[in-house]
Write a protein that holds these residues in place. Structure first.
Motif, PDB file in Angstrom:
ATOM      1  N   LYS A  24       1.248  -1.437   0.243  1.00 40.61           N
ATOM      2  CA  LYS A  24       0.175   0.209  -0.254  1.00 40.61           C
ATOM      3  C   LYS A  24       0.999   1.397  -0.098  1.00 40.61           C
ATOM      4  O   LYS A  24       2.139   1.433   0.600  1.00 40.61           O
ATOM      5  CB  LYS A  24      -0.993   0.136   1.305  1.00 40.61           C
ATOM      6  CG  LYS A  24      -2.109  -0.978   1.312  1.00 40.61           C
ATOM      7  CD  LYS A  24      -2.865  -1.115   2.242  1.00 40.61           C
ATOM      8  CE  LYS A  24      -3.544  -0.007   2.479  1.00 40.61           C
ATOM      9  NZ  LYS A  24      -4.004   0.511   3.535  1.00 40.61           N
ATOM     10  N   SER A  25       0.548   2.234  -0.389  1.00 38.47           N
ATOM     11  CA  SER A  25       1.138   3.768  -0.847  1.00 38.47           C
ATOM     12  C   SER A  25       1.011   4.505   0.407  1.00 38.47           C
ATOM     13  O   SER A  25       1.943   4.952   1.263  1.00 38.47           O
ATOM     14  CB  SER A  25       0.740   4.174  -1.942  1.00 38.47           C
ATOM     15  OG  SER A  25      -0.999   4.965  -1.235  1.00 38.47           O
ATOM     16  N   SER A  26      -0.180   4.347   1.308  1.00 39.19           N
ATOM     17  CA  SER A  26      -0.441   4.368   2.695  1.00 39.19           C
ATOM     18  C   SER A  26      -1.212   3.616   3.726  1.00 39.19           C
ATOM     19  O   SER A  26      -1.816   3.281   3.324  1.00 39.19           O
ATOM     20  CB  SER A  26      -0.142   6.221   2.934  1.00 39.19           C
ATOM     21  OG  SER A  26      -2.227   5.883   2.441  1.00 39.19           O
ATOM     22  N   SER A  64      -5.058   4.064   3.206  1.00 43.21           N
ATOM     23  CA  SER A  64      -5.379   4.613   1.450  1.00 43.21           C
ATOM     24  C   SER A  64      -5.957   3.799   1.359  1.00 43.21           C
ATOM     25  O   SER A  64      -6.195   2.141   2.174  1.00 43.21           O
ATOM     26  CB  SER A  64      -4.146   4.775   0.388  1.00 43.21           C
ATOM     27  OG  SER A  64      -2.988   3.309   0.769  1.00 43.21           O
ATOM     28  N   GLN A 104      -7.262   1.093  -1.302  1.00 40.22           N
ATOM     29  CA  GLN A 104      -7.734   0.345  -2.713  1.00 40.22           C
ATOM     30  C   GLN A 104      -8.506  -0.982  -3.044  1.00 40.22           C
ATOM     31  O   GLN A 104      -8.081  -1.602  -3.975  1.00 40.22           O
ATOM     32  CB  GLN A 104      -5.815  -0.110  -2.388  1.00 40.22           C
ATOM     33  CG  GLN A 104      -4.628   1.183  -2.634  1.00 40.22           C
ATOM     34  CD  GLN A 104      -2.835   0.521  -2.570  1.00 40.22           C
ATOM     35  OE1 GLN A 104      -3.334  -0.772  -2.118  1.00 40.22           O
ATOM     36  NE2 GLN A 104      -2.543   1.350  -2.626  1.00 40.22           N
ATOM     37  N   ASP A 134      -6.206   3.686  -6.018  1.00 42.45           N
ATOM     38  CA  ASP A 134      -5.683   4.416  -4.572  1.00 42.45           C
ATOM     39  C   ASP A 134      -6.452   5.819  -4.343  1.00 42.45           C
ATOM     40  O   ASP A 134      -5.836   6.410  -5.495  1.00 42.45           O
ATOM     41  CB  ASP A 134      -4.066   4.466  -5.049  1.00 42.45           C
ATOM     42  CG  ASP A 134      -3.126   4.697  -3.528  1.00 42.45           C
ATOM     43  OD1 ASP A 134      -3.786   4.627  -2.777  1.00 42.45           O
ATOM     44  OD2 ASP A 134      -1.978   4.340  -3.764  1.00 42.45           O
ATOM     45  N   SER A 156      -7.755   8.583  -1.220  1.00 40.57           N
ATOM     46  CA  SER A 156      -7.057   8.321   0.016  1.00 40.57           C
ATOM     47  C   SER A 156      -8.188   9.227   0.377  1.00 40.57           C
ATOM     48  O   SER A 156      -9.787   9.559   0.230  1.00 40.57           O
ATOM     49  CB  SER A 156      -6.303   9.654   0.046  1.00 40.57           C
ATOM     50  OG  SER A 156      -6.668  11.155  -0.074  1.00 40.57           O
TER      51      SER A 156
END
Length: 736
Positions: free
Chosen positions: A265-267, A270, A272, A583, A585
């Motif tokens: 995961k990017s953060s 997030s 997804q 993805d 936020s």
């Protein structure tokens, strides 16, 4: 020339002449073996089909420039004798050794592979299992090849029986060959893995597998099993447990179930996939790395199967959420099938499905995971269906009735439209408070006590007995029906239907200009359907409405549609794009929610109150659904609608339609197990490539044919590829 003359005059061949011919054959055979072992000439042998037979079979020393005409004639005579049985004494052993250039396998030509069969090193058991001693395939390989051919070409039972007879005609008598009858062939495969559930023909009371003498609900005599089957008062139930147990045996499938723990995961915050939704996270047993549990998303919908008949099938289809997105559409399970001219009695239809789901929740099934036996529990979490089916499943009023919204208490109002009336959901209406799970139970209790509808709730649903299924939030927003086939289709009707020729938004006079702009657009390869004229909009599929909304609408309508209407359209385009991102936020979801609420509030002012339809209203609930279950693409009906089209191809004729569909589905599901059993990781053979070619692209038979790391029996997993249910993005997981 002697041989031809003797044949023409039908004379008895003298012994001395036959001896001379035999000596000539032995000498040539010795020279031919020496020539065949030369690697330089083996390549020439494979190209014999490109030349004439009289030249491709000549050894090199007969094809030089100084060869005399008499030698050419002698070679032709000798080559003729090799392809005929000599009269009188014959040497069978010699005849078996006289193999000129072997015929090329057409399957090898298509696939581009060489012959990988190695008959020289086969053990006696492998030779014994062959359909006949010199065959290239065994009995099991033959049956799997025949089955894959029948599934690929949707062969009828009659045609399949004739095919078995034809194959046996080509096999030597007394050998394995093909089964002598269709019954014996089908006996090799487990295709009866379903149960018939009966219901009362009078009151549609649920009987189960056994029929009582009298119905406990209405007291009528239901009749015997044959009469209920003929009248259609029954449905098919397939075991989810058995289907999962068979799939778990595949090591690659089992490894893929760890996707949610291995993804990057990017953060941490997030969103997804479905695992990042609040409702999924609320189930502790699904978020413990030490547990090996699964969750399900399911769908039920009507599918017309005849053009001139009202009969439909209503399948219950199930998807495993823990699989990677590109694999979910390849492992769709079938839990039930209703067939009839009317809608099913949904409470009775769902009863058998819910009973098994409860058992899977509480007991689960025993599997091997990480080298030890563990109990894998399965939870039914999400239902994805259109607005018509959702009301039947939830046992509430339809969307055009009072309190028809499944997620809030907005009542709606009746307004005039055209020559009649319609129910609309204006944004200024009060009492739009959201429904909750506990309040739904209270409404059900009051509806049962009073015998009337309470806040749109008619009564209980079998889904209420599922421990982890939320009766309100468990129904996700389906953007395929809500946005694409709902609002986007409504827009094209408003803009291009001559009924609205006097309105400011009407574009029917500029269709030619819009089409010219539309046809100039050259979409990338990951958009599978090219643009079609807006005149053909009634034939557009959901994916075409998706492409038009997200990619084509703004370039085609800018400068044509009035600016205030174009800005209004941009709100929907931007919000849909945000909620489809792979993805996102929490801020992206909040922005999309604000855009959608603004879009709904302006809709009434721009297009009139009578056009604020139910599909426009439920856009207000789309963002919350993403918070609960992840991006819109992972909770859409694209997977199930695609699979509905596959089910439509699994039957022939009009008799015993549900049995045909279920049997064919079971055969498709058994192919991966048969493939792994027959070949068992061995070197690929001729029949392997044939089965691959037959099953390539068929979702039902996936995971049985693999090429490198890609499953070639479905969509290829490549970067920046999105073919179903999502938008053009950078991850292949949007293939679902």
């Amino acid at each position: 020339m002697e041989y031809k003359l003797y044949l023409q005059h039908k004379r008895i061949i003298p012994t001395a002449t036959k001896r001379r011919w035999s000596d000539s054959q032995k000498g040539f055979r010795k020279h031919y073996k020496t020539w065949l072992q030369d690697p330089m000439h083996q390549d020439a042998t494979s190209n014999c089909e490109e030349e004439s037979s009289s030249h491709c079979n000549k050894p090199p020393h007969h094809s030089t420039d100084d060869t005399s005409e008499s030698e050419e004639e002698e070679w032709d005579e000798l080559n003729t004798t090799l392809h005929h049985n000599m009269q009188g004494e014959s040497d069978n052993e010699n005849e078996q050794n006289w193999h000129m250039t072997p015929p090329k396998d057409p399957t090898m030509d298509v696939e581009g592979h060489g012959n990988m069969d190695n008959n020289a090193d086969e053990n006696p058991r492998a030779v014994k299992d062959k359909i006949y001693p010199t065959a290239r395939i065994t009995k099991e390989e033959s049956q799997l090849s025949i089955l894959s051919y029948a599934l690929r070409h949707t062969t009828t039972k009659s045609a399949l029986g004739d095919l078995l007879d034809l194959i046996n005609l080509h096999c030597p008598e007394g050998t394995n060959g093909a089964p002598n009858s269709l019954y014996m062939f089908m006996k090799e495969f487990d295709c009866n893995s379903f149960e018939i559930v009966y219901i009362c023909p009078t009151c549609h009371h649920y009987f189960g597998n056994e029929i009582p003498a009298n119905c406990a609900s209405c007291g009528s005599e239901p009749g015997d099993k044959n009469s209920l089957i003929e009248s259609g008062d029954m449905f098919m139930k397939l075991s989810i447990r058995k289907q999962l147990e068979e799939k778990i045996l595949d090591s690659e499938f089992k490894t893929a179930l760890d996707y949610k723990w291995t993804r990057v995961k990017s953060s941490p915050d997030s969103v997804q996939d479905i695992f990042d939704g609040a409702m999924y996270k609320s189930v502790d047993l699904l978020n413990d790395p030490g547990q090996f549990n699964l969750s399900l998303t399911w769908n039920v919908d009507g599918v017309p199967i005849f053009k001139s008949s009202p009969f439909h099938i209503w399948p219950i289809q199930v998807v495993i959420n823990e699989l990677p997105p590109d694999m979910r559409n390849k492992h769709v399970l079938l839990a039930g099938l209703w067939f009839g001219a009317s809608k099913p009695e949904m409470n009775y239809f769902l009863q058998a499905f819910v009973d098994e789901c409860i058992q899977l929740e509480q007991e689960g099934l025993l599997v091997q995971h990480r080298g030890q036996s563990t109990q894998m529990r399965v939870f039914n979490l999400v239902c994805v269906c259109d607005s018509v089916a959702r009301c039947s499943v939830q046992n509430t009023k339809q969307f055009n009735g009072e309190y028809g919204c499944n997620w809030c208490y907005k009542k709606g109002e009746i307004v005039a439209k055209g020559n009649g009336f319609t129910r609309v959901y204006a944004s200024q209406q009060r009492d739009a408070r959201p429904r909750t799970h506990s309040q739904h139970f209270d409404d059900v209790k009051r509806a049962v006590e009073t015998g009337t509808c309470v806040n749109g709730v008619k009564g209980p649903s079998p889904l209420m007995f599922l421990m982890y299924f939320n009766m309100i939030l468990g129904f996700s927003f389906d953007y395929m029906h809500g946005i694409l086939l709902g609002v986007s289709r409504q827009f094209t009707t408003l803009w291009f239907d001559s009924m609205y020729h006097g309105e400011r938004w009407y574009l029917g006079r500029l269709v030619t200009t819009i089409d010219q702009r539309l046809f100039k657009i050259k979409p990338p390869v990951n958009i599978t359907r090219p643009p079609r004229s807006v005149r053909l909009r009634k034939f557009w599929k959901a994916s075409e409405y998706r492409n038009f909304l997200l990619f084509y609408s703004i370039p085609c309508l800018i400068g044509i549609l009035p600016s205030d209407y174009l800005e209004h359209l941009l709100l929907l385009v931007q919000a849909t794009y945000c909620l489809l991102k792979d993805d996102m936020s929490s801020h992206d979801i909040d922005v999309a929610e604000h855009l959608l609420k603004t879009f709904v509030s302006r809709f009434e002012r721009l297009y009139g109150k009578c056009h604020v339809s139910f599909n426009v209203h439920i856009l207000e609930h789309a963002a919350q659904s993403v918070r609960n279950w992840g991006p819109l693409w992972c909770q859409s009906a694209f997977i199930f609608e695609s699979h509905n089209g596959t089910l439509q191809k699994l039957f022939h004729g009009t008799q015993a339609v549900p049995e045909q569909i279920v049997n064919s589905f079971s055969l498709f599901q058994s192919v991966p197990r048969l493939f792994s059993t027959v070949y068992n990781g061995s070197v690929k053979k001729t029949s392997t490539y044939f089965v691959e070619r037959m099953l390539r692209g068929y979702k039902l038979a996936t995971n049985c044919v693999k090429k490198n790391k890609h499953n070639i029996s479905g969509l290829t997993y490549t970067k920046s590829t999105n073919t179903k249910g999502g938008v053009s993005v950078t991850r292949a997981k949007h293939s679902c």
